[in-house]
Scaffold this active site. Sequence first.
Site, PDB file in Angstrom:
ATOM      1  N   SER A 152      39.594  40.543  36.731  1.00  0.00           N
ATOM      2  CA  SER A 152      38.699  40.916  37.825  1.00  0.00           C
ATOM      3  C   SER A 152      37.258  40.839  37.342  1.00  0.00           C
ATOM      4  CB  SER A 152      39.010  42.352  38.273  1.00  0.00           C
ATOM      5  OG  SER A 152      38.010  42.868  39.125  1.00  0.00           O
ATOM      6  N   TYR A 165      40.722  51.281  38.453  1.00  0.00           N
ATOM      7  CA  TYR A 165      40.910  49.841  38.637  1.00  0.00           C
ATOM      8  C   TYR A 165      40.087  49.061  37.617  1.00  0.00           C
ATOM      9  CZ  TYR A 165      41.072  45.255  40.872  1.00  0.00           C
ATOM     10  OH  TYR A 165      41.250  43.922  41.120  1.00  0.00           O
TER      11      TYR A 165
END
Length: 260
Positions: A152, A165
């Site tokens: 990510s 996250y």
Amino acid sequence: MNDAPSFLREQFGLDGRTALVTGASSGIGRAIAQALAAAGARVVLLGRDEARLAEAVTAVRDAGGEAASVAADVGDREALRAAAERAVEPFGEPDVLVASAGVNLRPPLEQLSESDWDTTMAVNLDAPFLLGQRFGPGMARRGWGRIIHLASQQSVRAFGNSGAYGVSKAAVSALTRSQAEAWSRHGVCVNAIAPGFVRTPLTRPVFEDPERVAALAGRTMAGRNGELEDFQGIAVFLASESARYVTGQTVFVDGGFSAT
């Protein structure tokens, strides 16, 4: 006369290969599964939603590919271990593992519960580790393998309410390097793909805000946000023979977002 089709098959074709893709019932995982099948791989799609998995398998087969599915929650260790064993039944041990399943729980950090943390780490980090432990050594023994993780932007930078996250995705990039160090000398290349902002079911809330969508697109060099098909070519490349000297990398597929 150059034989371009032959060259492309040798470098990028996946005929005779078997792939296991998690998070394959929707989003980037499903797009990657379809691409690997189109390149010739036999693909096992793993996800939680049996109905959507069935739709994804049908789509692959309708396009002329070979596919099977296994339904399981990758955040449940015992269920994941059992699913990994079921996944080898249709086509054998995988040559390619794509760990695409993910969750993105984003309360403000002070409101992040231990349950939120545990769920995020179980799906985003523990599952790729456990699947790597199950399949990586076998790939190394056979002398060929590809492991592809989904990282990510938050692997390298903080976003608002990134919380667990962001931590999990930073760890995924580190796991990529660790697995590459362990197995690359045995022919197993391990890499991660780091998307930009992509239209998927996971990012639906973001894409419901036109102003935010426009602002995010404006931060890229390409002038747009990502679409699912943007990740098919890079996945086929990383899964193929042509990526034999690419390992330990987090490849940003983000329209230049990370370079601005």
